[in-house]
Design an enzyme around this catalytic site. Structure first.
Site, short mmCIF file in Angstrom:
data_model
loop_
_atom_site.label_atom_id
_atom_site.label_comp_id
_atom_site.label_asym_id
_atom_site.label_seq_id
_atom_site.Cartn_x
_atom_site.Cartn_y
_atom_site.Cartn_z
N HIS A 28 1.11 18.50 -54.32
CA HIS A 28 2.10 18.91 -55.33
C HIS A 28 1.51 18.78 -56.73
O HIS A 28 1.72 19.63 -57.59
CB HIS A 28 3.36 18.04 -55.26
CG HIS A 28 4.11 18.15 -53.98
ND1 HIS A 28 4.17 17.12 -53.06
CD2 HIS A 28 4.85 19.15 -53.46
CE1 HIS A 28 4.90 17.49 -52.03
NE2 HIS A 28 5.33 18.72 -52.24
N GLY A 138 2.05 26.17 -52.60
CA GLY A 138 0.80 25.79 -51.93
C GLY A 138 0.52 26.70 -50.75
O GLY A 138 1.44 27.11 -50.03
N SER A 179 4.05 16.15 -47.01
CA SER A 179 4.99 15.03 -47.11
C SER A 179 5.21 14.40 -45.74
O SER A 179 5.49 13.21 -45.61
CB SER A 179 6.33 15.52 -47.65
OG SER A 179 6.12 16.15 -48.89
#
Ligand code: PAF
Length: 271
Positions: A28, A138, A179
């Site tokens: 991120h 991304g 994540s």
């Protein structure tokens, strides 16, 4: 947000927007860094979007770390963090159904029914509010980038937003940052490096195989580790996302989803 944005627009400042679901990592931050280089103001949203989860358990278990996220964004000098509540984003049920002309019917879309419709719902709401100059995504979510470009061009063209996709950021052993990685136990985390290792190995010598053999070999090598199970491996055209029979350099990508126990990981490599 609206007040801040009015001010920014009156001053003719360019804005870069990075939508996220939090549990931030270096992937991120690479997006915010790219935005900072290209815009006057960088805005990050953190919102775990319920409409893109096709599995309630996955939604409940999705990692949340708002305090750490905000600290990380502060350290990277991000200008604005937008953390709306569910009823602000969805004051009533969002019943919109988007037509992606088949882009959502393959790979992730096939295994996560309704996922991309949910992504489009939240991204369109966020885009309408923020109306950034540039928005950053991304490439780990290869299919999501294609869907968002389609959404932007076919549904949100008036907003005049540029979609910018940024390279996958990897851990030192090659695992694509996600994540979800923090949900892996040590054993599964070690096993998970086999995913990118295998993709990179066959990226180098793909010429020696037919596409169907290549897919089979990648699947078999990953499944040889009892902690991993390939859900799908596909080799697709970068624009249509349809399976191909031949690899064309610069036009073809291998996409994979793998279960490491209950945790579902995705990755891709371009040829
Ligand atoms: O890629 C993500 O994190 C999410 O799908 C996004 C784009 C923030 C929409 O919720």
């Amino acid at each position: 947000m609206s007040v801040l944005l009015n001010d920014i627009r009156m001053n003719k400042k360019s804005t870069g927007f990075v939508p996220t679901m939090g549990a931030l990592h270096q992937g991120h931050i690479s997006l915010t860094e790219c935005s900072k280089l290209q815009n006057d103001i960088t805005i990050v949203s953190i919102f775990v979007n319920p409409t893109q989860f096709n599995n309630q358990e996955d939604l409940q278990n999705y990692p949340r770390s708002l305090t750490a996220d905000i600290e990380m964004l502060q350290r990277s000098n991000c200008d604005i963090v937008f953390t709306p509540e569910i009823d602000e984003m969805y004051p009533e049920n969002d019943r919109r159904i988007f037509d992606f002309k088949g882009l959502d019917k393959v790979m992730e879309g096939k295994y996560r029914k309704g996922h991309f419709n949910g992504v489009a719902q939240i991204v369109s709401v966020l885009f309408e509010i923020i109306q950034p100059t540039n928005a950053y995504f991304g490439k780990k979510d290869f299919q999501q980038v294609a869907i968002i470009k389609f959404l932007n061009k076919n549904y949100l063209n008036d907003l005049n937003i540029n979609i910018i996709s940024c390279d996958i950021i990897r851990e030192s052993d090659g695992l694509a940052m996600s994540s979800r990685n923090q949900l892996l136990t040590v054993e599964y985390r070690i096993a998970a490096k086999l995913i990118s290792e295998t993709l990179f190995k066959f990226q180098k010598n793909y010429n020696n195989f037919t596409v169907s053999r290549l897919k089979k070999n990648i699947e078999d090598e990953i499944n040889a580790n009892p902690l991993l199970e390939v859900e799908y491996i596909d080799i697709v055209d970068n624009d249509t996302l349809q399976s191909v029979d031949y690899i064309e350099t610069g036009r073809t990508t291998a996409c994979i989803a793998v279960f490491a126990g209950k945790i579902r990981l995705i990755d891709n490599i371009s040829f």
